[in-house]
Design an enzyme around this catalytic site. Structure first.
Site, PDB file in Angstrom:
ATOM      1  N   GLU A  83       0.822  -1.222   0.000  1.00 31.97           N
ATOM      2  CA  GLU A  83       0.000   0.000   0.000  1.00 31.97           C
ATOM      3  C   GLU A  83       0.855   1.272   0.000  1.00 31.97           C
ATOM      4  O   GLU A  83       0.494   2.269  -0.616  1.00 31.97           O
ATOM      5  CB  GLU A  83      -0.953   0.009   1.193  1.00 31.97           C
ATOM      6  CG  GLU A  83      -1.894   1.219   1.182  1.00 31.97           C
ATOM      7  CD  GLU A  83      -3.047   1.120   2.151  1.00 31.97           C
ATOM      8  OE1 GLU A  83      -3.614   2.183   2.490  1.00 31.97           O
ATOM      9  OE2 GLU A  83      -3.394  -0.003   2.561  1.00 31.97           O
ATOM     10  N   ARG A  85       3.720   1.707  -1.449  1.00 32.14           N
ATOM     11  CA  ARG A  85       4.171   1.923  -2.831  1.00 32.14           C
ATOM     12  C   ARG A  85       3.044   2.483  -3.701  1.00 32.14           C
ATOM     13  O   ARG A  85       3.257   3.358  -4.532  1.00 32.14           O
ATOM     14  CB  ARG A  85       4.692   0.593  -3.424  1.00 32.14           C
ATOM     15  CG  ARG A  85       6.118   0.247  -3.021  1.00 32.14           C
ATOM     16  CD  ARG A  85       6.440  -1.209  -3.292  1.00 32.14           C
ATOM     17  NE  ARG A  85       5.988  -2.059  -2.203  1.00 32.14           N
ATOM     18  CZ  ARG A  85       5.713  -3.350  -2.340  1.00 32.14           C
ATOM     19  NH1 ARG A  85       5.823  -3.947  -3.516  1.00 32.14           N
ATOM     20  NH2 ARG A  85       5.314  -4.055  -1.310  1.00 32.14           N
ATOM     21  N   GLU A 116       2.760  -9.021   6.825  1.00 37.10           N
ATOM     22  CA  GLU A 116       3.721  -8.155   6.123  1.00 37.10           C
ATOM     23  C   GLU A 116       4.090  -6.961   6.994  1.00 37.10           C
ATOM     24  O   GLU A 116       5.265  -6.596   7.124  1.00 37.10           O
ATOM     25  CB  GLU A 116       3.135  -7.657   4.803  1.00 37.10           C
ATOM     26  CG  GLU A 116       4.127  -6.801   4.016  1.00 37.10           C
ATOM     27  CD  GLU A 116       3.471  -5.923   2.960  1.00 37.10           C
ATOM     28  OE1 GLU A 116       4.092  -5.711   1.927  1.00 37.10           O
ATOM     29  OE2 GLU A 116       2.354  -5.426   3.197  1.00 37.10           O
TER      30      GLU A 116
END
Length: 281
Positions: A83, A85, A116
């Site tokens: 998100e 990026r 993540e």
């Protein structure tokens, strides 16, 4: 093996010879406007300056790692990973972004987003606690099992989860980094939510460090214990010395950071002292 694979018992899948048409790692260009954020994203704070820095890096070096998405319908894709990026390329006004499409369920999508972010170790303590709580709930895991799958200590996860028992105002202060996690953990020792909030305000207004906070809490409980104590007038000197020795011992234990609870009651023929010592700080 990726932490995600450990959660679902997945190995590295190698396509069979007759599966050449399926290319799960193929990078394609997807219109930026067709992508929506991950609804299970644990990160609630995205620092604008850091997104700008990432955008500058992407402008200079290009998108080194594509984002990962899943298809919602014909016109929309939901982000699974990446998100930050995606937000950065919006600043750059890119029309498309390189992406990999995965066929994930809601549970898998949520787990990847949580894991993540946990692996990045950039979450606030409250966001991290929320992520652990969601993973425990989604996969019906014990804290010990979750710790093993994430490669963390069980005590680390337990300490984070305790933060979720604090009042929302304290959680917000921790989220906004007005207080530290160690401040918050000290406040957990205080049982009354109203007093927790009062102490939080003292920490912020007076810029108390953790040691000062712990000393403030120890004094608070020391005063409370004194109020509970019956007066020792008119009793045998040896009994009075014994009672005061016990009180001093309890006070010394409290100063070490252990939240000792004691209650004194006076009966016709004896004094009764009840002491509760928590197994964990």
């Amino acid at each position: 093996m990726h932490p995600f694979n450990r959660f679902f018992g997945l190995g590295e899948k190698i396509p069979a010879e007759d599966e050449k048409s399926y290319r799960p790692d193929e990078v394609i260009q997807i219109p930026v406007q067709k992508i929506v954020p991950n609804r299970y994203q644990p990160r609630t704070i995205f620092h604008e300056e850091k997104i700008k820095e990432l955008a500058q890096t992407i402008r200079t070096h290009g998108m080194i790692q594509p984002i990962v998405v899943r298809k919602l319908d014909e016109d929309k894709y939901e982000i699974i990973a990446g998100e930050r990026r995606w937000r950065a390329v919006q600043l750059l006004q890119w029309e498309t972004v390189p992406a990999i499409i995965r066929d994930f369920t809601d549970t898998e999508t949520a787990s990847v987003a949580l894991i993540e972010n946990l692996q990045r170790e950039e979450l606030t303590p409250i966001e991290e606690a929320y992520a652990y709580a969601k993973l425990l709930e989604m996969h019906s895991l014990t804290q010990e099992a979750l710790a093993q799958r994430l490669g963390k200590n069980q005590s680390t996860i337990a300490n984070k989860l305790r933060l979720l028992k604090l009042p929302k105002e304290i959680q917000d202060a921790l989220m906004e980094r007005k207080i530290t996690e160690r401040h918050a953990r000290a406040l957990i020792q205080v049982k009354e939510p109203e007093m927790q909030l009062i102490l939080m305000e003292e920490i912020i207004e007076n810029h108390l460090n953790v040691k000062q906070t712990e000393e403030r809490i120890a004094k608070l409980y020391e005063k409370k214990e004194k109020k509970k104590r019956p007066k020792l007038k008119g009793i045998n000197k040896d009994v009075r010395i014994a009672m005061n020795t016990i009180r001093q011992s309890l006070s010394m234990i409290t100063k070490t950071g252990i939240n000792v609870e004691s209650d004194e009651k006076e009966f016709e023929d004896f004094y009764q002292i009840t002491v509760k010592i928590p197994k964990k700080k």
